[in-house]
Write a protein that holds these residues in place. Structure first.
Motif, mmCIF file in Angstrom:
data_model
loop_
_atom_site.group_PDB
_atom_site.id
_atom_site.type_symbol
_atom_site.label_atom_id
_atom_site.label_comp_id
_atom_site.label_asym_id
_atom_site.label_seq_id
_atom_site.Cartn_x
_atom_site.Cartn_y
_atom_site.Cartn_z
ATOM 1 N N HIS A 48 27.688 14.524 4.794
ATOM 2 C CA HIS A 48 26.513 15.001 5.503
ATOM 3 C C HIS A 48 25.352 15.376 4.599
ATOM 4 O O HIS A 48 24.199 15.183 4.947
ATOM 5 C CB HIS A 48 26.873 16.213 6.360
ATOM 6 C CG HIS A 48 27.727 15.876 7.539
ATOM 7 N ND1 HIS A 48 29.016 16.308 7.659
ATOM 8 C CD2 HIS A 48 27.473 15.135 8.633
ATOM 9 C CE1 HIS A 48 29.523 15.849 8.788
ATOM 10 N NE2 HIS A 48 28.616 15.133 9.385
ATOM 11 N N TYR A 64 20.329 7.209 -2.105
ATOM 12 C CA TYR A 64 18.934 7.592 -2.274
ATOM 13 C C TYR A 64 18.796 8.350 -3.593
ATOM 14 O O TYR A 64 19.757 8.928 -4.099
ATOM 15 C CB TYR A 64 18.491 8.483 -1.113
ATOM 16 C CG TYR A 64 17.870 7.735 0.054
ATOM 17 C CD1 TYR A 64 17.777 6.349 0.055
ATOM 18 C CD2 TYR A 64 17.357 8.423 1.140
ATOM 19 C CE1 TYR A 64 17.204 5.687 1.121
ATOM 20 C CE2 TYR A 64 16.780 7.762 2.218
ATOM 21 C CZ TYR A 64 16.706 6.387 2.200
ATOM 22 O OH TYR A 64 16.137 5.724 3.245
ATOM 23 N N GLU A 114 13.688 6.414 7.207
ATOM 24 C CA GLU A 114 14.703 6.769 8.204
ATOM 25 C C GLU A 114 15.705 5.643 8.411
ATOM 26 O O GLU A 114 16.911 5.863 8.452
ATOM 27 C CB GLU A 114 14.029 7.058 9.554
ATOM 28 C CG GLU A 114 13.582 8.470 9.729
ATOM 29 C CD GLU A 114 13.352 8.808 11.199
ATOM 30 O OE1 GLU A 114 14.002 8.216 12.071
ATOM 31 O OE2 GLU A 114 12.491 9.657 11.449
ATOM 32 N N LYS A 136 16.573 3.209 6.464
ATOM 33 C CA LYS A 136 17.474 3.023 5.325
ATOM 34 C C LYS A 136 18.475 4.165 5.233
ATOM 35 O O LYS A 136 19.647 3.953 4.916
ATOM 36 C CB LYS A 136 16.668 2.919 4.023
ATOM 37 C CG LYS A 136 16.074 1.535 3.806
ATOM 38 C CD LYS A 136 15.520 1.396 2.400
ATOM 39 C CE LYS A 136 14.323 2.305 2.206
ATOM 40 N NZ LYS A 136 13.734 2.237 0.874
ATOM 41 N N ALA A 137 18.002 5.380 5.495
ATOM 42 C CA ALA A 137 18.920 6.530 5.450
ATOM 43 C C ALA A 137 20.054 6.329 6.441
ATOM 44 O O ALA A 137 21.222 6.572 6.124
ATOM 45 C CB ALA A 137 18.167 7.822 5.747
ATOM 46 N N HIS A 150 22.432 3.707 5.016
ATOM 47 C CA HIS A 150 23.257 4.161 3.896
ATOM 48 C C HIS A 150 24.290 5.184 4.347
ATOM 49 O O HIS A 150 25.427 5.164 3.902
ATOM 50 C CB HIS A 150 22.386 4.798 2.815
ATOM 51 C CG HIS A 150 21.574 3.827 2.033
ATOM 52 N ND1 HIS A 150 22.111 2.674 1.514
ATOM 53 C CD2 HIS A 150 20.273 3.821 1.685
ATOM 54 C CE1 HIS A 150 21.161 2.013 0.882
ATOM 55 N NE2 HIS A 150 20.040 2.681 0.972
ATOM 56 N N ASN A 151 23.887 6.117 5.159
ATOM 57 C CA ASN A 151 24.791 7.194 5.547
ATOM 58 C C ASN A 151 24.375 7.752 6.898
ATOM 59 O O ASN A 151 23.521 8.616 7.005
ATOM 60 C CB ASN A 151 24.775 8.292 4.470
ATOM 61 C CG ASN A 151 25.791 9.373 4.753
ATOM 62 O OD1 ASN A 151 26.351 9.450 5.840
ATOM 63 N ND2 ASN A 151 26.035 10.215 3.769
ATOM 64 N N ASN A 193 25.932 9.662 8.900
ATOM 65 C CA ASN A 193 26.212 11.083 9.109
ATOM 66 C C ASN A 193 25.138 11.970 8.515
ATOM 67 O O ASN A 193 24.725 12.949 9.125
ATOM 68 C CB ASN A 193 27.574 11.439 8.516
ATOM 69 C CG ASN A 193 28.693 10.754 9.252
ATOM 70 O OD1 ASN A 193 28.759 10.811 10.467
ATOM 71 N ND2 ASN A 193 29.560 10.077 8.524
ATOM 72 N N ALA A 194 24.708 11.609 7.294
ATOM 73 C CA ALA A 194 23.669 12.416 6.653
ATOM 74 C C ALA A 194 22.365 12.300 7.427
ATOM 75 O O ALA A 194 21.622 13.272 7.552
ATOM 76 C CB ALA A 194 23.476 11.974 5.206
ATOM 77 N N LYS A 212 22.073 11.877 10.600
ATOM 78 C CA LYS A 212 22.218 12.721 11.790
ATOM 79 C C LYS A 212 22.056 14.188 11.409
ATOM 80 O O LYS A 212 21.358 14.955 12.079
ATOM 81 C CB LYS A 212 23.601 12.474 12.407
ATOM 82 C CG LYS A 212 23.756 13.092 13.769
ATOM 83 C CD LYS A 212 25.116 12.751 14.375
ATOM 84 C CE LYS A 212 25.273 13.468 15.693
ATOM 85 N NZ LYS A 212 26.624 13.356 16.232
ATOM 86 N N TYR A 213 22.689 14.560 10.327
ATOM 87 C CA TYR A 213 22.604 15.939 9.829
ATOM 88 C C TYR A 213 21.147 16.331 9.589
ATOM 89 O O TYR A 213 20.739 17.446 9.857
ATOM 90 C CB TYR A 213 23.425 16.044 8.539
ATOM 91 C CG TYR A 213 23.005 17.138 7.585
ATOM 92 C CD1 TYR A 213 23.494 18.444 7.733
ATOM 93 C CD2 TYR A 213 22.135 16.885 6.536
ATOM 94 C CE1 TYR A 213 23.117 19.437 6.861
ATOM 95 C CE2 TYR A 213 21.752 17.875 5.662
ATOM 96 C CZ TYR A 213 22.240 19.156 5.825
ATOM 97 O OH TYR A 213 21.856 20.149 4.961
ATOM 98 N N ALA A 214 20.359 15.365 9.073
ATOM 99 C CA ALA A 214 18.965 15.651 8.743
ATOM 100 C C ALA A 214 18.077 15.647 9.976
ATOM 101 O O ALA A 214 16.876 15.853 9.865
ATOM 102 C CB ALA A 214 18.460 14.642 7.719
ATOM 103 N N GLY A 215 18.662 15.403 11.137
ATOM 104 C CA GLY A 215 17.876 15.462 12.364
ATOM 105 C C GLY A 215 17.251 14.147 12.765
ATOM 106 O O GLY A 215 16.407 14.103 13.640
ATOM 107 N N MET A 216 17.639 13.063 12.097
ATOM 108 C CA MET A 216 17.109 11.759 12.501
ATOM 109 C C MET A 216 17.885 11.289 13.732
ATOM 110 O O MET A 216 19.059 11.628 13.909
ATOM 111 C CB MET A 216 17.278 10.734 11.382
ATOM 112 C CG MET A 216 16.533 11.107 10.120
ATOM 113 S SD MET A 216 16.936 9.976 8.792
ATOM 114 C CE MET A 216 16.274 10.860 7.380
ATOM 115 N N GLY A 256 31.666 7.095 0.819
ATOM 116 C CA GLY A 256 31.475 6.150 1.912
ATOM 117 C C GLY A 256 31.166 4.767 1.375
ATOM 118 O O GLY A 256 30.410 4.631 0.433
#
Lengths: 529, 436
Positions: A360, A366, B263, B265-266, B269-270, B272-273, B275-279, B410
């Motif tokens: 998470h 990145y 967004e 690309k994020a 790549h991940n 879960n991250a 989603k965690y970041a609010g995207m 991952g």
């Protein structure tokens, strides 16, 4: 220094008390000396701890011992004779075995199948499991390694899986056993059992190399300890003649305080109010979080303590919006956010240091600077008309890197994946601390970190509290729970079973609540508001 | 010609030799090198096949194998007279445009963690949308341009819709996009056949044939040529290739400079991250697939709105090559939108060489197709070679391993090869142990 060691080595050559010696090992990588003239001597039948911060060179040294790297200088001796280890097969042949931090077991195989995997006894290609079975049972009796050989690995506890790994080494007649951070995944009780097993193994003549950051464990079980710092060999000490403070000083290079320096809390307004929250479990049978109510005020650190898997993960996920709440409500600064999006919570005062930094916390592919704005890239400060202002991102990231001492190879443009775990965590802490927030949810913020980094992160959390942040800490580490929190709530099977004051309670009492042996009535929770 | 190429090659070699260390270390350089290695390997294997055929067949002289591979390497320039070369070159550029766009479609999906194998279906839907609009709306010379533009946009929208379907399944039901893409390809193929069989007015019945739709020029609609046809007389070239290059640059900017690209690309790549970041990771998956679908469809729109190409509408049994060839184009370019411009051009270049092979040597067109297929096939190994290069570098340099906590990292199906470099050492130890 190296000459003295060499002399010593020559002296002991005829009848060496050491089963394995790594003498004057130097291993260089472009731009960095990972191991600089390191000497490690393992006596027969001793438990030898290898202590060092993240990046101190422990992994490199073990890789040299396993033949994955060839050192530029230095030699490895077994029983006083120089040996060359070109690959892991050579290491196995010399009786070197390793228990990895994350087990290498086939989940759908039985314990016995896992133990004999790769060295299956057979006659003309037909398995002969019976004798293997007897041997495994005998070994487990000798060393007190209690496992059921016929249980499937996926059905047994983490502690039993670890014992299976140990049996794997014993079955292969390994006499040098390397434990790589073996306690990271265990409960306090399992840690005690493991310590007993390690002592038993040493008594039977096995030599143990124990890699860890945890000073308490070294003090409890090791005979000697070698310390590495920044690729250099600092020294080897007898545990009987040393203290925790001395060890940490050797490891970090300065005095580290173990008691978190913090004043009295000054709780103010309620920031987070959870009322009767329930979250369904992933298997649908039972609620993972059941009817939890709590309040966190500004200026206090409230800790949710508990053994792993008692609903803490689901609780935090529901709180931060990663999963849906089934019933109950969450109020942030008086506003009901139960049905709000993650972004809404993020931008309305919630900061979250997640439990799993790789899953998470970071987009590993990145760069560091890109990760620093993971929740903020859309703010006017960092974008204009949909285009990211890379100069602003760079400037911001550089500021955070400097203020929070995040170390990396190439600064803001370092790929996050290539950073050490400690610095990845520091980067997340920096990001979450710097965002405007009234509530900080910190889940296992120091997992896997060395004492220096732990001290640093604890200080940050305390100073954040002193600035009026409400902190909700979720931790499995009893030391952390006791030293950092102002109030402790114990979670057991998805429920809050008690509230304790860290000043008046003891670790033993806490342990009783965590294991479900003791619980207060619900009226305690009501009183707390 | 040969000497020229040779001198260019030696210059390149010298440049590589004297190239600075930072250049060699950069990821971009590694991508280019691995792509070139793939091409070289493909050509080598192609040559071996030519040689074997020449040796085993008494109809083909062995010298044809050497001449043949050279003809392939010369591409359109082996077409004989200057006039012929201009004609073949023009067609090469024209045909590169759809390939460029399907390559872009696959590349952007890869960049966002999705495998868009649905490009052929999206391509067909785009072709259908564009052709129908271009033929159905009566035009005057004054309105023809606007109908062309509308046809282009409708084609793109059809493709976006078609790409959105697997996106929806992936986002809300977590159904693998590959499965839905493959099924949607065949649905598209049948939808197109059905629509045209029900609307015979769009079908070209001249000379008794019925397999193709009318060219859009029948209604006065075609992509502007802006005099390019004078430069490459006889060819179908139009401004499509320039628009395609322009779009590729636009996609590059979108992916690398904007918050939307960040967004997307994020999420790739991940998830879960992100989603965690609010995207909104569900929206982003759908958006990625819709953009990819729109790009593939635009490729078809450019191709069929040229006026020179007619759509074989009875598509239920065969999916368009341009759709699938987007995959090697993207892989050869390491999913870089700018790289896609060059890789699509290269594939068309080789294609023309293969065409000449059948024309100028004793090999028939099947052999030339085979050789081209081999080269394209090897282009797909670009990622693999890139991973191997990274591994070789590690062996040679033994990059230090950071003592990260060995939490499982991952893995991404596309960039998985690159992760070799970062696998914690403990993992490697076991791998080797388990090999014992």
């Amino acid at each position: 220094m190296s000459d003295i060691i060499r002399e010593e080595a020559v002296k002991t050559e005829c009848e060496s008390p050491y089963v394995i010696e790594m003498i004057g090992i130097t291993k260089e990588f472009p731009g960095i000396i990972a191991n600089d003239n390191i000497t490690l001597q393992l006596r027969r039948g001793e438990i030898h701890a290898l202590l060092g911060e993240n990046g101190a060179g422990k992994s490199t040294l073990m890789s040299v011992l396993f033949g994955l790297y060839q050192p530029e200088k230095g030699e490895i001796r077994k029983n006083g004779e120089v040996v060359t280890i070109k690959d892991p097969n050579d290491a196995n042949a010399l009786g070197i075995g390793m228990v990895h931090q994350h087990f290498k077991l086939v989940d759908v195989f039985t314990v016995l199948d896992n133990i004999i995997l790769g060295v299956e006894p057979n006659t003309a290609g037909f398995l002969r499991k019976k004798q293997a079975r007897e041997r495994v049972i005998e070994l487990s009796k000798t060393y007190g390694l209690n496992v059921d050989p016929d249980a499937l690995v996926e059905n047994i506890t983490v502690g039993m899986q670890q014992r299976t790994e140990i049996l794997k080494m014993l079955y292969r007649d390994n006499e040098i056993l390397i434990f790589d951070e073996p306690t990271a995944v265990l409960t306090p009780q399992e840690i005690d059992e493991l310590m007993a097993v390690m002592r038993g193994l040493a008594k039977e003549g096995k030599s143990i190399l124990f890699i860890t950051h945890k000073l308490n464990e070294i003090m409890a079980v090791a005979d000697r300890c070698s310390v590495l710092r920044k690729g250099k060999y600092i020294g080897t000490v007898n545990i009987a003649d040393t203290t925790k403070e001395e060890l940490s000083n050797m490891m970090v290079g300065r005095d580290v305080k173990f008691v978190v320096d913090k004043g009295e809390p000054t709780p103010g307004e309620v920031v987070l109010e959870i009322d009767k929250m329930s979250v369904r479990g992933s298997h649908g049978k039972k609620n993972a979080v059941n009817d939890v109510s709590l309040k966190v005020r500004e200026g206090e650190i409230v800790c949710i303590a508990g053994i792993d898997g008692n609903g803490q993960t689901e609780f935090v996920h529901a709180l931060t919006g990663l999963v849906r709440v089934d019933s109950g409500s969450i109020k942030l600064l008086g506003e009901d956010v139960t049905a709000k999006s993650i972004r809404y919570r993020n931008t309305h005062g919630m900061s979250h240091i997640p439990e799993d930094r790789h899953k998470h916390g970071l987009v590993l592919d990145y760069t560091l600077e890109e990760n620093m704005v993971l929740q903020r890239y859309f703010e006017p400060k960092f974008q204009k008309g949909g285009f990211i202002r890379f100069d602003a991102v760079r400037e911001y990231a550089e500021g955070l890197i400097e203020n929070f001492d995040v170390r990396s190879g190439q600064g803001p443009v370092t790929l996050s994946r290539s950073m050490s775990g400690g610095n990845q965590q520091k980067a997340i802490v920096a990001r979450e601390m710097d965002r405007e927030h009234k509530l900080l949810i910190a889940v296992q913020p120091t997992r896997g970190l060395d004492v220096g980094a732990i001290e640093y992160i604890h200080d940050q959390i305390v100073s954040s509290r002193d600035k009026g942040t409400a902190v909700l800490l979720v931790s499995l580490e009893l030391d952390e729970v006791m030293s950092l929190s102002d109030r402790i709530l114990v979670m057991y099977e998805g429920e809050i079973v008690g509230e304790l004051d860290p000043k008046t309670t003891t670790v033993q009492e806490l342990g009783l609540y965590m294991s479900g042996a003791k619980r207060w009535g619900r009226e305690v929770q009501k009183n707390e508001g | 010609m040969k000497d020229k190429l040779r001198s260019i090659l030696t210059v390149c070699k010298n440049k590589i030799k004297t190239g600075s260390r930072s250049l060699i270390a950069s990821a971009g350089f590694k991508s280019v090198i691995s792509s070139l290695l793939c091409i070289a390997a493909g050509i080598l294997v192609g040559f071996v096949i030519l040689l074997i055929l020449a040796i085993t067949s008494d109809k083909i002289p062995v010298s044809d194998a050497f001449e043949g591979i050279w003809i392939i390497l010369e591409g359109p320039f082996a077409s004989g007279s200057a006039q012929n070369i201009a004609f073949v070159l023009g067609d090469m550029f024209f045909e590169a445009a759809p390939l460029l766009l399907t390559g872009l479609s696959v590349a952007i999906a890869f960049k966002t963690g999705l495998f868009n194998i649905g490009a052929p279906g999206q391509y067909l839907m785009g072709a259908m949308g564009s052709v129908i609009v271009a033929l159905a709306i009566p035009t005057t010379p004054a309105t023809a341009f606007w109908v062309w533009l509308l046809a282009l946009i409708v084609g793109m929208l059809c493709g976006m819709l078609w790409g959105l379907i697997p996106g929806l399944f992936k986002a809300f039901l977590n159904v693998n996009e590959v499965i839905v893409c493959i099924m949607s390809n065949w649905i598209a193929a049948n939808v197109v056949s059905w629509v045209f069989s029900e609307n015979k007015q769009f079908i070209n019945t001249q000379g008794g044939k019925t397999a193709y739709t009318l060219p859009t020029t029948a209604n006065g609609v075609s992509t502007p040529k802006l005099g390019l046809d004078k430069l490459f007389p006889g060819s179908n070239i139009d401004i499509g290739i320039f628009l395609a290059i322009f779009i590729a640059i636009g996609i590059y900017i979108l992916m690398n400079k904007t918050t939307l690209g960040y967004e997307l690309k994020a999420c790739g790549h991940n998830k879960n991250a992100a989603k965690y970041a609010g995207m909104n990771e569900k929206r982003n998956i759908m958006l990625s697939m819709a953009i990819a679908g729109g790009l593939a469809a635009l490729g078809a729109s450019f191709y069929y709105l040229n006026g020179g190409a007619e759509l074989a509408w009875n598509t239920y049994g065969k999916l368009p090559d341009n759709g699938f060839n987007g995959i090697p184009v993207a892989l050869l370019a390491s999913n870089n939108p700018i790289g896609v411009i060059f890789s699509s051009m290269f594939l068309r270049f080789i294609d023309k060489g293969g065409y000449n092979l059948a024309g100028f040597t004793a090999y028939n067109e099947y052999v030339s197709d085979l050789i081209i297929a081999v080269i394209i096939y090897f282009a797909g190994f670009s990622m693999l070679i890139k991973g191997m290069l990274a591994k070789i570098k590690i062996k040679a340099k033994e990059v230090p391993v950071t003592e990260t906590s060995t939490e499982t990292v991952g893995s991404d199906p596309v960039t998985g090869a690159e992760e070799v470099a970062d696998t914690p050492i403990v993992e490697e130890i076991t791998k080797e142990e388990e090999d014992v």
